[in-house]
Design a protein around this motif. Structure first.
Motif, short mmCIF file in Angstrom:
data_model
loop_
_atom_site.label_atom_id
_atom_site.label_comp_id
_atom_site.label_asym_id
_atom_site.label_seq_id
_atom_site.Cartn_x
_atom_site.Cartn_y
_atom_site.Cartn_z
N LEU A 288 0.82 -1.28 0.27
CA LEU A 288 -0.34 0.37 0.06
C LEU A 288 0.74 1.06 0.23
CD1 LEU A 288 -2.74 -0.81 2.36
CD2 LEU A 288 -2.64 -1.43 -0.38
N PRO A 289 0.32 2.11 -0.37
CA PRO A 289 1.42 3.28 -0.07
C PRO A 289 1.38 3.89 0.58
CG PRO A 289 -0.58 3.86 -1.25
CD PRO A 289 -0.98 2.75 -1.03
N TYR A 290 3.29 4.38 0.87
CA TYR A 290 3.78 4.11 2.33
C TYR A 290 3.18 5.86 3.21
CZ TYR A 290 7.09 4.90 5.48
OH TYR A 290 7.85 5.98 7.09
N PRO A 291 2.96 4.71 4.36
CA PRO A 291 4.24 3.89 5.54
C PRO A 291 2.77 2.53 5.02
CG PRO A 291 2.60 5.39 6.46
CD PRO A 291 2.56 5.84 5.32
N GLY A 292 1.85 2.75 4.26
CA GLY A 292 1.45 1.36 4.44
C GLY A 292 -0.04 1.03 5.77
N ILE A 293 -0.29 3.00 6.30
CA ILE A 293 -0.71 2.04 7.51
C ILE A 293 -2.10 2.98 7.71
CG2 ILE A 293 -1.48 2.67 9.92
CD1 ILE A 293 2.05 2.88 9.42
N GLY A 294 -3.63 2.08 7.53
CA GLY A 294 -5.10 2.50 7.46
C GLY A 294 -5.46 2.05 8.18
N ARG A 295 -7.35 2.13 8.08
CA ARG A 295 -8.25 1.34 8.27
C ARG A 295 -8.57 0.98 6.93
NH1 ARG A 295 -13.21 3.81 9.33
NH2 ARG A 295 -12.31 6.54 9.30
N VAL A 296 -9.75 0.41 7.72
CA VAL A 296 -10.56 -0.99 6.53
C VAL A 296 -12.57 -0.30 6.52
CG1 VAL A 296 -11.43 -2.59 4.92
CG2 VAL A 296 -8.89 -2.05 5.42
N GLU A 297 -13.06 0.80 5.76
CA GLU A 297 -14.45 0.53 5.61
C GLU A 297 -15.30 -0.19 4.91
OE1 GLU A 297 -15.47 5.18 4.67
OE2 GLU A 297 -14.79 4.70 6.19
N ARG A 298 -16.31 -0.48 4.77
CA ARG A 298 -17.14 -1.02 3.72
C ARG A 298 -17.44 0.38 2.58
NH1 ARG A 298 -19.03 -5.93 3.93
NH2 ARG A 298 -18.52 -7.73 5.77
N ALA A 299 -17.69 0.04 1.52
CA ALA A 299 -18.18 0.91 0.52
C ALA A 299 -19.21 0.08 -0.33
CB ALA A 299 -17.03 1.62 -0.05
N GLY A 300 -20.21 0.53 -0.36
CA GLY A 300 -21.12 0.31 -1.39
C GLY A 300 -20.88 -2.30 -0.73
N SER A 301 -20.98 -2.58 -2.32
CA SER A 301 -20.76 -3.65 -3.17
C SER A 301 -19.46 -4.18 -2.51
CB SER A 301 -20.82 -4.70 -3.04
OG SER A 301 -20.69 -3.69 -4.49
N GLY A 302 -18.25 -3.36 -1.72
CA GLY A 302 -16.79 -3.66 -2.08
C GLY A 302 -16.39 -2.84 -0.15
N PHE A 303 -14.66 -1.96 -0.07
CA PHE A 303 -14.09 -1.67 0.78
C PHE A 303 -13.57 -0.64 0.67
CE2 PHE A 303 -15.07 -6.03 1.24
CZ PHE A 303 -15.36 -6.76 2.37
N ARG A 304 -13.49 0.44 1.31
CA ARG A 304 -12.63 1.27 0.98
C ARG A 304 -10.74 1.60 1.83
NH1 ARG A 304 -15.84 5.52 2.23
NH2 ARG A 304 -16.93 5.11 0.24
N PHE A 305 -10.00 2.02 1.72
CA PHE A 305 -9.47 1.77 2.26
C PHE A 305 -8.98 3.19 3.24
CE2 PHE A 305 -4.43 3.20 2.30
CZ PHE A 305 -4.03 2.54 3.92
N ILE A 306 -8.56 3.75 3.72
CA ILE A 306 -8.23 5.11 5.09
C ILE A 306 -7.21 5.12 5.17
CG2 ILE A 306 -9.23 6.81 6.17
CD1 ILE A 306 -11.53 5.10 4.56
N PRO A 307 -6.51 5.78 4.99
CA PRO A 307 -4.80 5.74 5.45
C PRO A 307 -4.69 6.59 6.56
CG PRO A 307 -4.55 6.89 2.93
CD PRO A 307 -6.87 6.55 3.87
#
Length: 307
Positions: A288-307
């Motif tokens: 993932l984009p440096y530093p690769g740290i984040g959390r995940v949330e649902r977004a419709g039928s998929g997910f979203r990465f939150i740095p």
């Protein structure tokens, strides 16, 4: 859990603390980001980045839908340059490195962990344990230095039993496919170098105090993620089970050419994303984009990465 880079959770806000340097061409060759997880000091270290043809990842995906996703994320279809983020855990007694990086023999743009160690003031001999998510070159080949000697010369190595069996099987070189033959040859040579100091584990084991294995097979036959636990806090080191911040989240069921068993990897990816989004476990992604740290949330039928 507190972080000096960005928010892990919506209520946690902290201060950025990064060390970095650049090559003559302006590209980052090392960096370090610090995070506190209970009693654990967690650092993400840049090992540089890879340079890969787009087809290696995107070739089998639905191209019309893919184009929309890549455009929104400003990602090239022709070439990808994913960051390589190593995770370092220190608790005052142990210094645990998750994956060893590329070393000097894979790509010129990667294998930069030595610079990060210099900034931290860590000698490779201080690393007590190296824990592998899997044995692809950018995760394993860094065990050897420029002189073909062990770089982490005092370390104990830990790798999943299934992953070890696959890469040390002589038949793997013949069956893995022409495009990955060098992966197999390189893995066998390096794994045999560390064999006497290597321990094996399976899924759902506490492999070290506060470090639990979590099977995510598919990217490789024995790929593992790791949940780091200190008190009531957790963090997931996902390796390549979630290998980018765009398609892997928005369409986790799509088959990626970077996975050796695409269907199995997709199932593992969906399961892992569901777990960490539901439990709100922060994550570190190797690519993932440096530093690769984040959390995940649902977004419709998929997910979203939150740095």
């Amino acid at each position: 859990m507190k972080t000096s880079r960005r928010m892990f959770l919506s209520k946690s806000l902290a201060t950025l603390s990064i060390a970095g340097a650049s090559t003559a061409f302006g590209s980052k060759i090392w960096a370090q980001t610090s995070t506190q997880l209970g009693a654990f000091q967690i650092d993400t270290l840049s090992d540089g980045n890879l340079v890969l043809p787009g087809d290696f990842v995107f070739g089998a995906m639905p191209q019309s839908e893919l184009g929309d996703i890549l455009s929104r994320h400003n990602i090239s279809r022709e070439q990808v340059t994913p960051d390589c983020n190593l995770t370092l855990l220190r608790d005052g007694e142990r210094t645990i490195l998750f994956d060893a990086g590329s070393g000097p023999d894979f790509m010129q743009t990667a294998g930069k962990i030595g610079e990060a160690f210099d900034v931290l003031g860590i000698d490779p001999g201080e690393v007590t344990h190296v824990v592998f998510t899997h044995a692809h070159p950018d995760h394993l080949w860094g065990v050897m230095d420029d002189f073909d000697e062990l770089y982490f010369y005092n370390a104990t190595y830990l790798i999943g039993q299934a992953e070890w069996v696959y890469w040390t099987d002589p038949k793997t070189v013949e069956t893995i496919g022409e495009n990955r033959t060098t992966f197999a040859i390189g893995a066998q040579r390096r794994l045999l170098q560390i064999e006497d100091n290597t321990s094996f584990f399976k899924d759902d084991e506490e492999i070290l105090p506060g470090v639990a294995s979590r099977a995510c097979f598919g990217h490789t036959p024995g790929h593992m993620a790791f949940e780091l636990r200190s008190g009531a806090e957790s963090l997931m080191v996902v390796g390549d089970a979630i290998a980018n911040h765009h398609v892997a989240f928005e369409q986790p069921g799509w088959i990626s050419g970077s996975d050796q068993d695409g269907e199995m990897a997709a199932q593992a990816r969906i399961s892992l994303l569901d777990q960490i989004s539901t439990a709100q476990i922060p994550m570190i992604g190797f690519h993932l984009p440096y530093p690769g740290i984040g959390r995940v949330e649902r977004a419709g039928s998929g997910f979203r990465f939150i740095p």
